[in-house]
Design a protein around this motif. Structure first.
Motif: not given
Lengths: 245, 119
Positions: B32-33, B47-48, B51-52, B75-76, B78
């Motif tokens: 995500v980051r 950033q949220t 993520a969503v 953390a994921y 992707y």
């Protein structure tokens, strides 16, 4: 299968032909409505509101248990269906179901879809729960979701749930602030409210449940604890801002 | 004539298509980051929100994910489930299937005529 359904429909028709049964069912539903509305308008504490919401669920279950008990009694010929005798079975069963629902089923459902976290967050919560004089530290669980969220459940074993999305969005100090906030909710007893509120929110329109949910005062108390431990509110405020974005 | 990159944003929200484009451009997996770091230069967002949105793309089976543990905690990582070409093909396929289901022979005859003309 169809024969059994017919049998239940016949029994239901007979059940509702009895005026006393109808009155009891209507009264339980009316009380259920009254409880959810009273938790909305009267300024009860978090603990009382959570009890009222669980009682609401128990009263909704009452007609079902009452009907099932009456049916079983007739089938087994155990009780020659005096009303008092039936209610002697029904009331404890309903209360037990309501309690089991609140203390076991709801927390179990949350635990079922999460993994225990045995690392640094569990150690962090263990240390601070000890400092707060809590007899047992809540368990920390990781929820497999990308949405940044944290919440706690009560029951026999209180637990704090954090999503993977939360872990990847917040910094370490921000995560600690959120965990301290949740720990404070557990200490205050307001944690019981969140799971039951979430459940009722999935059934009822938002305006009915929302005022009974966590109040600003309870949120402020939980914030104050996190700020007191960290000696600053910077991390908590940054975490809140991130989660609100 | 619609550009190929724009075609993706026809069926996805702006942020969803930006995220998928970023994943395709990075040539594989990303956290995500990392995705947020690349997107925010061209498309200011939180950033949220990234993520969503990634969580929503995962629910729609457009990306896969696995959990990793690093210095910053869990953390994921992707990864897109389809290449850009496969994704565009599936959009066209769905659109054509919808037209055929709705208009039957008329749609098939139209495509037939159009195809012959272009040939």
């Amino acid at each position: 299968m169809w024969g059994m359904a017919d049998h239940v429909i016949d029994a239901g028709t007979l059940f509702f032909q009895d005026g006393t049964n109808v009155t009891l069912v209507a009264a339980s539903l009316a009380f259920a409505v009254l409880l959810i509305l009273s938790s909305r308008y009267l300024g009860f504490s978090a603990r009382t509101r959570s009890i009222l919401m669980h009682a609401h669920v128990a009263l909704l279950l009452f007609p079902l248990v009452f009907f099932a008990t009456t049916l079983t009694c007739k089938q087994a010929g155990l009780c020659e269906v005096g009303l008092t005798q039936t209610l002697l079975y029904v009331i404890p069963i309903t209360l037990a179901l309501g309690l089991a629902f609140g203390l076991l089923v709801v927390p179990m459902l949350h635990r079922w879809r999460a993994q225990p976290e045995a690392g640094r967050w569990q150690r962090f919560i263990h240390r601070h729960a000890g400092e707060l004089g809590m007899r047992k530290a809540p368990d920390v669980f990781i929820v497999d979701s990308g949405r940044p969220e944290a919440y706690s459940t009560g029951g026999l074993r209180p637990a704090i749930f954090i999503t993977v999305g939360m872990s990847e969005t917040l910094s370490e100090r921000q995560m600690q602030a959120v965990l301290l906030h949740e720990l404070a909710h557990i200490r205050e007893g307001s944690y019981v409210l969140k799971p039951i509120t979430r459940l009722l929110q999935s059934v009822y329109p938002e305006p009915i449940v929302a005022p009974a949910a966590m109040t600003q005062e309870e949120e402020r108390k939980a914030d104050a604890y996190a700020t007191w431990v960290q000696k600053t509110n910077v991390h908590l405020n940054r975490a809140k801002r991130k989660l609100a974005e | 004539m619609v550009k190929k990159a724009d075609a993706v944003s026809d069926v996805l929200s702006p942020l969803e298509s930006k995220i998928l484009e970023t994943l395709w451009e990075s040539g594989g997996e990303a956290k995500v980051r990392e995705i947020y770091g690349r997107i925010r230069k061209r498309h200011p967002c939180a950033q949220t929100s990234v993520a969503v949105t990634l969580d929503r793309l995962y629910a729609r089976k457009l990306v896969s994910r696995r959990i990793t543990t690093g210095r910053g905690g869990l953390a994921y990582i992707y990864r897109p489930l389809q290449s850009r070409e496969q994704f565009q093909k599936s959009i066209v396929q769905q659109a054509v299937d919808r037209l055929v289901a709705r208009f039957g022979d008329s749609a098939i005859n139209y495509f037939d005529e159009k195809y012959r003309k272009n040939k």
